[in-house]
Write a protein that holds these residues in place. Sequence first.
Motif, mmCIF file in Angstrom:
data_model
loop_
_atom_site.group_PDB
_atom_site.id
_atom_site.type_symbol
_atom_site.label_atom_id
_atom_site.label_comp_id
_atom_site.label_asym_id
_atom_site.label_seq_id
_atom_site.Cartn_x
_atom_site.Cartn_y
_atom_site.Cartn_z
ATOM 1 N N PHE A 25 0.875 -1.176 0.000
ATOM 2 C CA PHE A 25 0.000 0.000 0.000
ATOM 3 C C PHE A 25 0.908 1.221 0.000
ATOM 4 O O PHE A 25 1.489 1.592 1.022
ATOM 5 N N ASN A 43 5.521 6.401 2.668
ATOM 6 C CA ASN A 43 5.544 5.468 3.796
ATOM 7 C C ASN A 43 6.796 4.605 3.724
ATOM 8 O O ASN A 43 7.249 4.200 2.648
ATOM 9 N N GLU A 45 8.129 1.236 5.428
ATOM 10 C CA GLU A 45 7.766 0.076 6.252
ATOM 11 C C GLU A 45 9.015 -0.640 6.755
ATOM 12 O O GLU A 45 10.137 -0.384 6.303
ATOM 13 N N THR A 52 6.981 0.880 11.152
ATOM 14 C CA THR A 52 6.555 1.587 9.935
ATOM 15 C C THR A 52 6.209 3.036 10.250
ATOM 16 O O THR A 52 5.592 3.328 11.277
ATOM 17 N N CYS A 54 4.318 6.427 8.527
ATOM 18 C CA CYS A 54 3.431 6.865 7.435
ATOM 19 C C CYS A 54 4.047 8.018 6.642
ATOM 20 O O CYS A 54 4.876 8.784 7.154
ATOM 21 N N ALA A 55 3.567 8.149 5.422
ATOM 22 C CA ALA A 55 4.048 9.196 4.512
ATOM 23 C C ALA A 55 3.883 10.598 5.116
ATOM 24 O O ALA A 55 4.777 11.450 4.980
ATOM 25 N N GLU A 56 2.762 10.828 5.779
ATOM 26 C CA GLU A 56 2.491 12.160 6.323
ATOM 27 C C GLU A 56 3.535 12.539 7.374
ATOM 28 O O GLU A 56 4.036 13.664 7.406
HETATM 29 N N1 THU Z 1 -0.116 4.675 5.547
HETATM 30 C C1 THU Z 1 0.360 5.919 5.311
HETATM 31 O O1 THU Z 1 1.529 6.101 4.975
HETATM 32 N N2 THU Z 1 -0.496 6.961 5.446
HETATM 33 C C2 THU Z 1 -1.834 6.846 5.663
HETATM 34 O O2 THU Z 1 -2.537 7.849 5.681
HETATM 35 C C3 THU Z 1 -2.415 5.527 5.890
HETATM 36 C C4 THU Z 1 -1.452 4.403 6.014
HETATM 37 C C5 THU Z 1 0.785 3.540 5.332
HETATM 38 C C6 THU Z 1 1.292 2.834 6.541
HETATM 39 C C7 THU Z 1 1.607 1.469 5.960
HETATM 40 O O3 THU Z 1 2.886 1.485 5.363
HETATM 41 C C8 THU Z 1 0.587 1.262 4.871
HETATM 42 O O4 THU Z 1 0.100 2.558 4.573
HETATM 43 C C9 THU Z 1 -0.558 0.361 5.249
HETATM 44 O O5 THU Z 1 -1.133 0.751 6.445
#
Ligand code: THU
Length: 130
Positions: A25, A43, A45, A52, A54-56
């Motif tokens: 994802f 993101n 992982e 992991t 997240c991108a934000e």
């Molecule tokens: N993820 C993000 O990077 N941002 C989001 O807003 C939702 C989830 C990432 C975390 C993980 O690497 C993957 O998406 C699945 O959850």
Amino acid sequence: MSDHNTLLAAARAARENAHAPYSNFRVGAALRAKSGVVYTGCNVENSTYGLTVCAERVAIFKAISEGERGFDAIAVVTDTDQLTPPCGACRQIIWEFCGDVDIILGNLKGKSETHRTSTLFPKPFDSSFL
Ligand code: THU
């Protein structure tokens, strides 16, 4: 809005760098600082899953570590029909560093919508309680 489209394009490009071999994802984010500079993140992982990021949060922490303070908007792009809102942890971090900003969600088909931090994250805990 062209400002929003610029951020969506930057988030889309950042998504290409996602390290997401476990979920597959892929997420990209782009954050506009009040200075005008755009900071991006994807993101990242880890095999232990829990590490992991997240991108934000990658985008926000990059900007903070470069000395930026004050932001106008953040965009998040995924390859999904249902647009992806920030997770709870990212909403807390967005509130801490960006406050009540535009959160622009987009996908690869050009669909997008704009929300505000205050609607996605009502009644936040923050420094005003300390
Ligand atoms: N993820 C993000 O990077 N941002 C989001 O807003 C939702 C989830 C990432 C975390 C993980 O690497 C993957 O998406 C699945 O959850």
